[in-house]
Write a protein that holds these residues in place. Sequence first.
Motif, PDB file in Angstrom:
ATOM      1  N   ASP A  60       3.118  -2.710   3.819  1.00  0.00           N
ATOM      2  CA  ASP A  60       1.765  -2.661   3.264  1.00  0.00           C
ATOM      3  C   ASP A  60       0.726  -2.744   4.383  1.00  0.00           C
ATOM      4  O   ASP A  60      -0.240  -1.989   4.412  1.00  0.00           O
ATOM      5  CB  ASP A  60       1.583  -3.811   2.267  1.00  0.00           C
ATOM      6  N   ARG A  61       0.927  -3.645   5.322  1.00  0.00           N
ATOM      7  CA  ARG A  61      -0.029  -3.804   6.437  1.00  0.00           C
ATOM      8  C   ARG A  61      -0.002  -2.573   7.341  1.00  0.00           C
ATOM      9  O   ARG A  61      -1.042  -2.112   7.807  1.00  0.00           O
ATOM     10  CB  ARG A  61       0.326  -5.079   7.219  1.00  0.00           C
ATOM     11  N   ARG A  62       1.172  -2.026   7.602  1.00  0.00           N
ATOM     12  CA  ARG A  62       1.274  -0.846   8.481  1.00  0.00           C
ATOM     13  C   ARG A  62       0.647   0.390   7.871  1.00  0.00           C
ATOM     14  O   ARG A  62       0.135   1.243   8.589  1.00  0.00           O
ATOM     15  CB  ARG A  62       2.741  -0.567   8.810  1.00  0.00           C
ATOM     16  N   HIS A  63       0.685   0.516   6.560  1.00  0.00           N
ATOM     17  CA  HIS A  63       0.182   1.727   5.912  1.00  0.00           C
ATOM     18  C   HIS A  63      -1.260   1.601   5.424  1.00  0.00           C
ATOM     19  O   HIS A  63      -1.774   2.508   4.782  1.00  0.00           O
ATOM     20  CB  HIS A  63       1.106   2.117   4.750  1.00  0.00           C
ATOM     21  N   SER A  64      -1.900   0.502   5.735  1.00  0.00           N
ATOM     22  CA  SER A  64      -3.312   0.326   5.376  1.00  0.00           C
ATOM     23  C   SER A  64      -4.168   0.603   6.609  1.00  0.00           C
ATOM     24  O   SER A  64      -3.706   0.460   7.742  1.00  0.00           O
ATOM     25  CB  SER A  64      -3.553  -1.109   4.895  1.00  0.00           C
ATOM     26  N   PRO A  65      -5.431   0.970   6.426  1.00  0.00           N
ATOM     27  CA  PRO A  65      -6.309   1.209   7.579  1.00  0.00           C
ATOM     28  C   PRO A  65      -6.414  -0.052   8.445  1.00  0.00           C
ATOM     29  O   PRO A  65      -6.454  -1.172   7.935  1.00  0.00           O
ATOM     30  CB  PRO A  65      -7.653   1.543   6.938  1.00  0.00           C
ATOM     31  N   ARG A  72      -2.192  -3.977  -0.911  1.00  0.00           N
ATOM     32  CA  ARG A  72      -1.542  -4.748  -1.973  1.00  0.00           C
ATOM     33  C   ARG A  72      -1.635  -6.258  -1.782  1.00  0.00           C
ATOM     34  O   ARG A  72      -1.892  -6.996  -2.710  1.00  0.00           O
ATOM     35  CB  ARG A  72      -0.077  -4.340  -2.079  1.00  0.00           C
ATOM     36  N   TYR A  73      -1.403  -6.734  -0.560  1.00  0.00           N
ATOM     37  CA  TYR A  73      -1.335  -8.175  -0.318  1.00  0.00           C
ATOM     38  C   TYR A  73      -2.585  -8.754   0.339  1.00  0.00           C
ATOM     39  O   TYR A  73      -2.638  -9.947   0.607  1.00  0.00           O
ATOM     40  CB  TYR A  73      -0.102  -8.510   0.531  1.00  0.00           C
ATOM     41  N   ALA A  74      -3.576  -7.938   0.618  1.00  0.00           N
ATOM     42  CA  ALA A  74      -4.838  -8.368   1.232  1.00  0.00           C
ATOM     43  C   ALA A  74      -4.601  -9.120   2.542  1.00  0.00           C
ATOM     44  O   ALA A  74      -5.248 -10.129   2.828  1.00  0.00           O
ATOM     45  CB  ALA A  74      -5.657  -9.216   0.263  1.00  0.00           C
ATOM     46  N   LEU A  75      -3.682  -8.612   3.360  1.00  0.00           N
ATOM     47  CA  LEU A  75      -3.448  -9.199   4.676  1.00  0.00           C
ATOM     48  C   LEU A  75      -4.606  -8.843   5.595  1.00  0.00           C
ATOM     49  O   LEU A  75      -5.240  -7.795   5.437  1.00  0.00           O
ATOM     50  CB  LEU A  75      -2.121  -8.688   5.249  1.00  0.00           C
TER      51      LEU A  75
END
Length: 148
Positions: A60-65, A72-75
């Motif tokens: 999720d973190r790798r595929h977000s800007p 998804r997880y608001a990291l």
Amino acid sequence: MERSCEVERAFSLVEVVLALGISTFAIIAIIGLLPMTMKSNRDTIDETRAITLMEDMIADRRHSPSTAQSARYALPALNATTRQTQQLYLKEDGQIVTSAQGARYRVAATMYPASGFGQPAFLHLSTAWPASTNSAANAVEMTAAIAP
């Protein structure tokens, strides 16, 4: 007429009792191992789910800007300048809940910023279960380097 003297072969009562005693001992030993085996199986399932959830969080973190929180997880964003830590409570299926009530896993997510231009940021995840306890008896950790 001659009568042949044949000896009939059979188990004696002592042999039958001895065989029953050995069989009973073996069955009791196997039944005694069942609770430990079931606990070990449950622990393995929980650990596998925890690792799968952490891999999902990393993806999720790798595929977000890099300049925004993960979808998804608001990291935390990758361009943060300071270390950021957040705690998440997750159900077994990865759904986020607001407290330990109803959660199976407690995840501490720490984002370490990149040390320089072009360097990766690091995401450290520590997952413990059950979420309602502070014991670290059931916990796994994972760290991932995430390119900006």
